[in-house]
Write an enzyme that holds these catalytic residues in place. Structure first.
Site, short mmCIF file in Angstrom:
data_model
loop_
_atom_site.label_atom_id
_atom_site.label_comp_id
_atom_site.label_asym_id
_atom_site.label_seq_id
_atom_site.Cartn_x
_atom_site.Cartn_y
_atom_site.Cartn_z
N ASP A 12 0.87 -1.17 0.00
CA ASP A 12 0.00 0.00 0.00
C ASP A 12 0.91 1.23 0.00
O ASP A 12 2.12 1.12 0.25
CB ASP A 12 -0.90 -0.01 1.26
CG ASP A 12 -1.78 1.24 1.37
OD1 ASP A 12 -2.32 1.69 0.34
OD2 ASP A 12 -1.91 1.78 2.47
N SER A 13 0.31 2.39 -0.21
CA SER A 13 1.08 3.64 -0.14
C SER A 13 1.62 3.87 1.28
O SER A 13 2.54 4.65 1.46
CB SER A 13 0.18 4.81 -0.52
OG SER A 13 -0.88 4.92 0.42
N TYR A 44 -0.53 8.47 -2.24
CA TYR A 44 -0.62 8.23 -3.68
C TYR A 44 -1.75 9.05 -4.31
O TYR A 44 -1.76 9.27 -5.50
CB TYR A 44 -0.93 6.75 -3.95
CG TYR A 44 0.22 5.77 -3.84
CD1 TYR A 44 1.53 6.17 -3.57
CD2 TYR A 44 -0.01 4.41 -4.04
CE1 TYR A 44 2.56 5.24 -3.49
CE2 TYR A 44 1.02 3.47 -3.97
CZ TYR A 44 2.29 3.90 -3.69
OH TYR A 44 3.30 2.96 -3.62
N GLY A 45 -2.73 9.43 -3.48
CA GLY A 45 -3.98 9.99 -3.99
C GLY A 45 -3.83 11.23 -4.86
O GLY A 45 -4.67 11.50 -5.72
N CYS A 75 -4.59 -1.32 -1.90
CA CYS A 75 -4.73 0.12 -2.11
C CYS A 75 -5.63 0.34 -3.32
O CYS A 75 -5.32 -0.15 -4.42
CB CYS A 75 -3.35 0.72 -2.37
SG CYS A 75 -3.35 2.48 -2.73
N ASN A 76 -6.71 1.06 -3.13
CA ASN A 76 -7.63 1.34 -4.24
C ASN A 76 -6.97 2.22 -5.29
O ASN A 76 -7.16 2.03 -6.48
CB ASN A 76 -8.88 2.03 -3.71
CG ASN A 76 -9.67 1.16 -2.76
OD1 ASN A 76 -10.58 0.45 -3.17
ND2 ASN A 76 -9.33 1.18 -1.48
N THR A 77 -6.20 3.19 -4.82
CA THR A 77 -5.58 4.16 -5.73
C THR A 77 -4.54 3.48 -6.61
O THR A 77 -4.50 3.72 -7.83
CB THR A 77 -4.92 5.30 -4.91
OG1 THR A 77 -5.82 5.73 -3.90
CG2 THR A 77 -4.55 6.47 -5.78
N GLU A 153 -1.70 8.05 8.73
CA GLU A 153 -0.24 7.84 8.74
C GLU A 153 0.39 8.39 10.02
O GLU A 153 1.39 7.88 10.51
CB GLU A 153 0.40 8.51 7.51
CG GLU A 153 0.08 7.83 6.20
CD GLU A 153 0.69 6.44 6.06
OE1 GLU A 153 1.88 6.28 6.39
OE2 GLU A 153 -0.03 5.51 5.65
N CYS A 185 -10.97 3.65 0.46
CA CYS A 185 -9.52 3.76 0.60
C CYS A 185 -9.15 2.93 1.82
O CYS A 185 -9.87 2.97 2.83
CB CYS A 185 -9.15 5.23 0.81
SG CYS A 185 -7.48 5.52 1.45
N THR A 186 -8.08 2.16 1.72
CA THR A 186 -7.80 1.18 2.78
C THR A 186 -7.36 1.83 4.09
O THR A 186 -7.31 1.16 5.12
CB THR A 186 -6.74 0.17 2.31
OG1 THR A 186 -5.57 0.86 1.86
CG2 THR A 186 -7.29 -0.69 1.20
N HIS A 187 -7.05 3.11 4.06
CA HIS A 187 -6.75 3.80 5.32
C HIS A 187 -8.03 4.05 6.13
O HIS A 187 -7.98 4.15 7.36
CB HIS A 187 -6.09 5.17 5.05
CG HIS A 187 -4.65 5.09 4.66
ND1 HIS A 187 -4.23 4.60 3.45
CD2 HIS A 187 -3.51 5.46 5.33
CE1 HIS A 187 -2.90 4.66 3.38
NE2 HIS A 187 -2.45 5.18 4.51
N1 DGL Z 1 -4.73 3.24 0.96
C1 DGL Z 1 -4.77 3.96 -0.30
C2 DGL Z 1 -6.08 3.61 -1.03
O1 DGL Z 1 -6.69 2.61 -0.75
C3 DGL Z 1 -4.49 5.39 -0.02
C4 DGL Z 1 -3.94 6.13 -1.15
C5 DGL Z 1 -3.12 7.34 -0.80
O2 DGL Z 1 -1.99 7.14 -0.33
O3 DGL Z 1 -3.58 8.45 -1.06
O4 DGL Z 1 -6.52 4.31 -1.90
#
Ligand code: DGL
Length: 267
Positions: A12-13, A44-45, A75-77, A153, A185-187
């Site tokens: 993930d990011s 990453y967004g 991570c979705n992004t 984070e 988003c996984t966060h």
């Molecule tokens: N966990 C990432 C997701 O699912 C976050 C992306 C990010 O870092 O902006 O999209």
């Protein structure tokens, strides 16, 4: 040293993918898991597709070097930006994820579904295709959430600043009539208690972590039937500061985590 085969690589990011890793650990208790938080490049967004693609390829190469024979993009992004090019370069099973629109459409009673996600996910072609598939059945209202990933984070799951952001992003969706919110988003699952406080008990929250773990299990069973049994271990890596990552990951993983820094060529 020979690296034994049969690990599942997950990236993930940053620390958000741990919300998926929890489901993977529950579903596949004997697997050897390797998690990489790309904290040196989070979020990453707001990054370009090329940038995320390049990072996703680098992290996948690292995971394969560590013995991964399947990879989960937690991570979705990154899935939206890179899953197609990863699948064309690497021949191992690669499981991606996308906002849980299908279950949300099934769950809504008001006919309005809200999607909380990064700008990168919401602007992607993959998300546009999801909307096209399901957007005729119900109204789907989207909300980008700049700043929320950064709060997770920092480990600020419950601060006044995080609550302020959560309210700013959820209230407009409720005002549009949404009774179901997708944590795209996984966060965000780590903010579910705070989101619950902000939106109240009557709103349904949905995310994709459990479905990703089941999909991973299916793919391993069908595509890698002869692989070695894992030892149930979990290792953690970061492209950011190892001390900071270890602290935050320990809090989210609810157990002591010692994260190692990625070797230089993967930073
Ligand atoms: N966990 C990432 C997701 O699912 C976050 C992306 C990010 O870092 O902006 O999209």
């Amino acid at each position: 040293m020979t690296i034994s085969t049969g690990a599942i690589g997950v990236f993930d990011s940053g620390v958000g993918g741990l919300s998926v890793l929890q489901h993977i650990r529950q579903t596949l208790p004997h697997e050897r898991l390797i998690y990489v938080a790309d904290s040196g490049h989070v979020p990453y967004g707001d990054k370009s597709t090329d940038y995320i693609e390049q990072r996703s390829h680098t992290l996948t190469r690292f995971l394969i070097g560590q013995g991964a024979d399947a990879v989960v993009i937690a991570c979705n992004t990154a899935t939206a930006a890179a899953v197609a090019s990863l699948r064309s370069e690497f021949s191992l099973p690669i499981v991606g994820m996308e906002p849980a629109v299908k279950p949300a459409v099934a769950a809504t009673r008001s006919g309005v579904v809200g999607v909380l996600a990064t700008i990168g996910t919401l602007e992607s072609a993959r998300f546009a295709a999801l909307l096209e598939r399901y957007g005729e059945e119900v109204e789907i209202v989207t909300q980008g959430c700049p700043g929320l990933v950064e709060q997770v984070e920092l480990g600020e799951l419950n601060s006044a600043r995080t609550l302020e952001l959560v309210k700013r992003y959820t209230i407009p969706l409720l005002e549009r009539g949404a009774d179901t919110l997708i944590l795209g988003c996984t966060h965000y699952p780590f903010l579910a208690p705070l989101i619950r406080d902000a939106v109240g008990a009557n709103i349904t929250l949905v995310d994709t972590g459990a479905a990703v773990a089941l999909q991973l299990r299916r793919r391993i069973q069908t595509e890698l039937p002869a692989r070695a049994h894992g030892d149930g271990s979990t290792r953690f890596f970061t492209s950011g500061d190892a001390g900071q990552a270890s602290r935050i990951m320990s809090a989210l993983w609810k157990s002591d985590v010692v994260a190692a820094r990625l070797p230089l060529e993967f930073l």
